[in-house]
Design a protein around this motif. Structure first.
Motif, PDB file in Angstrom:
ATOM      1  N   VAL A 286       0.837  -1.210   0.000  1.00  0.00           N
ATOM      2  CA  VAL A 286       0.000   0.000   0.000  1.00  0.00           C
ATOM      3  C   VAL A 286       0.868   1.255   0.000  1.00  0.00           C
ATOM      4  O   VAL A 286       0.384   2.358  -0.272  1.00  0.00           O
ATOM      5  N   GLY A 287       2.161   1.088   0.284  1.00  0.00           N
ATOM      6  CA  GLY A 287       3.072   2.223   0.258  1.00  0.00           C
ATOM      7  C   GLY A 287       3.480   2.650  -1.137  1.00  0.00           C
ATOM      8  O   GLY A 287       4.195   3.657  -1.292  1.00  0.00           O
ATOM      9  N   LEU A 288       3.034   1.926  -2.177  1.00  0.00           N
ATOM     10  CA  LEU A 288       3.447   2.251  -3.544  1.00  0.00           C
ATOM     11  C   LEU A 288       2.956   3.627  -3.982  1.00  0.00           C
ATOM     12  O   LEU A 288       3.718   4.409  -4.574  1.00  0.00           O
ATOM     13  N   GLY A 289       1.703   3.940  -3.720  1.00  0.00           N
ATOM     14  CA  GLY A 289       1.159   5.238  -4.111  1.00  0.00           C
ATOM     15  C   GLY A 289       1.967   6.397  -3.531  1.00  0.00           C
ATOM     16  O   GLY A 289       2.381   7.304  -4.271  1.00  0.00           O
TER      17      GLY A 289
ATOM     18  N   ALA B 282      12.072   2.941   3.442  1.00  0.00           N
ATOM     19  CA  ALA B 282      12.037   1.774   4.318  1.00  0.00           C
ATOM     20  C   ALA B 282      10.964   0.794   3.853  1.00  0.00           C
ATOM     21  O   ALA B 282      10.990  -0.376   4.232  1.00  0.00           O
ATOM     22  N   ASN B 283      10.030   1.284   3.043  1.00  0.00           N
ATOM     23  CA  ASN B 283       8.929   0.475   2.520  1.00  0.00           C
ATOM     24  C   ASN B 283       9.391  -0.264   1.260  1.00  0.00           C
ATOM     25  O   ASN B 283       9.096   0.128   0.142  1.00  0.00           O
ATOM     26  N   LYS B 284      10.160  -1.344   1.469  1.00  0.00           N
ATOM     27  CA  LYS B 284      10.767  -2.057   0.341  1.00  0.00           C
ATOM     28  C   LYS B 284       9.733  -2.603  -0.628  1.00  0.00           C
ATOM     29  O   LYS B 284       9.974  -2.719  -1.824  1.00  0.00           O
ATOM     30  N   GLU B 285       8.532  -2.945  -0.098  1.00  0.00           N
ATOM     31  CA  GLU B 285       7.514  -3.553  -0.949  1.00  0.00           C
ATOM     32  C   GLU B 285       7.107  -2.647  -2.102  1.00  0.00           C
ATOM     33  O   GLU B 285       6.794  -3.117  -3.195  1.00  0.00           O
ATOM     34  N   SER B 286       7.120  -1.327  -1.867  1.00  0.00           N
ATOM     35  CA  SER B 286       6.685  -0.421  -2.941  1.00  0.00           C
ATOM     36  C   SER B 286       7.655  -0.446  -4.113  1.00  0.00           C
ATOM     37  O   SER B 286       7.241  -0.382  -5.268  1.00  0.00           O
ATOM     38  N   LEU B 287       8.957  -0.566  -3.838  1.00  0.00           N
ATOM     39  CA  LEU B 287       9.937  -0.670  -4.920  1.00  0.00           C
ATOM     40  C   LEU B 287       9.866  -2.034  -5.583  1.00  0.00           C
ATOM     41  O   LEU B 287       9.889  -2.142  -6.816  1.00  0.00           O
ATOM     42  N   ILE B 288       9.749  -3.073  -4.777  1.00  0.00           N
ATOM     43  CA  ILE B 288       9.728  -4.437  -5.309  1.00  0.00           C
ATOM     44  C   ILE B 288       8.487  -4.671  -6.172  1.00  0.00           C
ATOM     45  O   ILE B 288       8.571  -5.199  -7.284  1.00  0.00           O
ATOM     46  N   VAL B 289       7.336  -4.268  -5.666  1.00  0.00           N
ATOM     47  CA  VAL B 289       6.080  -4.450  -6.391  1.00  0.00           C
ATOM     48  C   VAL B 289       5.994  -3.480  -7.569  1.00  0.00           C
ATOM     49  O   VAL B 289       5.596  -3.847  -8.677  1.00  0.00           O
ATOM     50  N   GLY B 290       6.384  -2.225  -7.346  1.00  0.00           N
ATOM     51  CA  GLY B 290       6.292  -1.217  -8.386  1.00  0.00           C
ATOM     52  C   GLY B 290       7.313  -1.391  -9.492  1.00  0.00           C
ATOM     53  O   GLY B 290       7.051  -1.027 -10.638  1.00  0.00           O
ATOM     54  N   GLY B 291       8.472  -1.948  -9.159  1.00  0.00           N
ATOM     55  CA  GLY B 291       9.476  -2.283 -10.153  1.00  0.00           C
ATOM     56  C   GLY B 291       9.756  -1.184 -11.158  1.00  0.00           C
ATOM     57  O   GLY B 291      10.232  -0.098 -10.828  1.00  0.00           O
TER      58      GLY B 291
END
Length: 362
Positions: free
Chosen positions: A81-84, A99-108
């Motif tokens: 949810v941190g991608l936006g 620190a929100n690694k998921e946004s980079l990983i998911v957003g690619g």
């Protein structure tokens, strides 16, 4: 004076960032705060740091980033949810302390396309260590990145020996005090797999030149190997305030955020190869990273579902990564990578994982 927006201010990263800022009032100013749901603590923080602009939830955080003038956005939100907010920070031209690694990983590729050189500063201890070590040479001189892993609570166990571990055992991390999902990910080494994808995206090093080594003492946070045979390592006692402080004012260091290693006492540091049979998540993550598209989003979302199912007693510990692998193998990226296609891929991954979990019937 660096003007800072902290997203996820009531969580572990956010509260530690506020500690750093409080100790350095002439260097940092908080101009915006957001929380996931803890309105009471958010209000207390806003009052203490004299902050007028606050937000609750990812959508409001995204708007906060667009509306508030700041130099640095520290994204400490948990999950994709941190991608936006990440995209909003990059679009607005802010330095993104991530620190929100998921946004980079998911957003690619979506994130990479927006980010200017040096605009993203990693806050994960491993990636901060690599960023620090990379200052010792040029990109052409880098031979390999080496991420260290504590090995988690099940280091040294075979796959068979982990068949009956409990949720309580999975949460007994030897080094860090973290939330339920990330602590479980550290036990399965899914977290290290995510960090490999993050390292590839941050530093543009191919997956076959990114390795993991088990370092139980957790004093060396990662290393860079150069073409002349030299390896530069960043070492410090475990303390997230150090990488957080670098994220707030990269590449400048902030005095007294951590206690250095005591070199007057004996130390023994050990390193062990990763057992890919017992911990297959790392190699699976590399496969996902190479596939690109919506595969990392599917990997991350299906893992979150499986972790929650494990803690609810619906599946066993080994079923977590097995479920993720089955979902990833069934996935096919459809069309162009967009926010809508990512959201659809995540919905599909969670539903697919739930179907597998229901069939396991633990």
């Amino acid at each position: 004076m660096q003007r800072i927006i902290i997203l996820g201010s009531t969580g572990s990263i956010g509260t530690q960032a506020l500690d750093v800022i409080k100790a350095n009032p002439t260097r940092f100013e908080v101009v915006g705060l957001s929380a996931g749901s803890n309105r009471e603590l958010l209000a207390e923080q806003a009052a203490e740091y004299n902050v007028d602009d606050t937000a609750v939830g990812a959508a409001e955080a995204e708007q906060l980033v667009r509306d508030v003038d700041a130099d640095v956005v520290l994204n400490g939100i948990t999950g994709s949810v941190g991608l936006g907010p990440t995209l909003a920070a990059l679009t607005a031209g802010r330095t993104l302390a991530l620190a929100n690694k998921e946004s980079l990983i998911v957003g690619g590729d979506l994130v990479k396309a927006l980010a200017a050189p040096g605009q993203i500063v990693p806050v994960d201890s491993e990636h901060s260590a690599i960023a620090q070590a990379l200052r010792s040479g040029t990109a052409d001189e880098v031979r390999r990145l080496v991420l260290t892993a504590s090995g988690g609570p099940f280091r040294g166990r075979s796959r068979a020996e982990m068949a009956n571990v409990t949720p309580r055992e999975a949460l007994a991390h030897p080094t860090w005090d973290m939330g339920l999902v990330i602590t479980t990910n550290s036990a399965t080494l899914v977290n290290k797999g995510l960090e490999i994808i993050e390292a590839h995206l941050l530093f543009d090093v191919p997956y076959d030149r990114i390795d993991v080594v088990v370092h139980p003492q957790s004093l060396i946070h990662s290393m860079v190997e150069f073409i002349d045979g030299s390896t530069i390592a960043q070492a410090s006692p475990p303390n997230m305030r150090l990488p957080i402080s670098l994220g707030l004012d990269w590449p400048n260091r902030v005095a007294a955020v951590g206690v250095p290693i005591d070199w007057t006492t004996p130390h023994t540091w050990t390193f062990e190869p990763l057992d890919d049979t017992a911990f297959p998540a790392v190699e699976l993550a590399k496969q996902v990273g190479r596939a690109r598209g919506t595969y990392p989003a599917v990997f991350n979302a299906s893992n979150e579902q499986a972790v929650l199912a494990f803690h609810a007693g619906r599946i066993g510990y080994l079923d977590i990564v097995d479920t993720v692998q089955r979902v990833v193998e069934a996935h096919e990226t459809q069309g162009e990578l967009t926010l809508d296609s990512l959201a659809e891929a995540e919905r599909w991954a969670r539903a697919s994982a739930d179907t597998i979990i229901d069939a396991i019937g633990h």
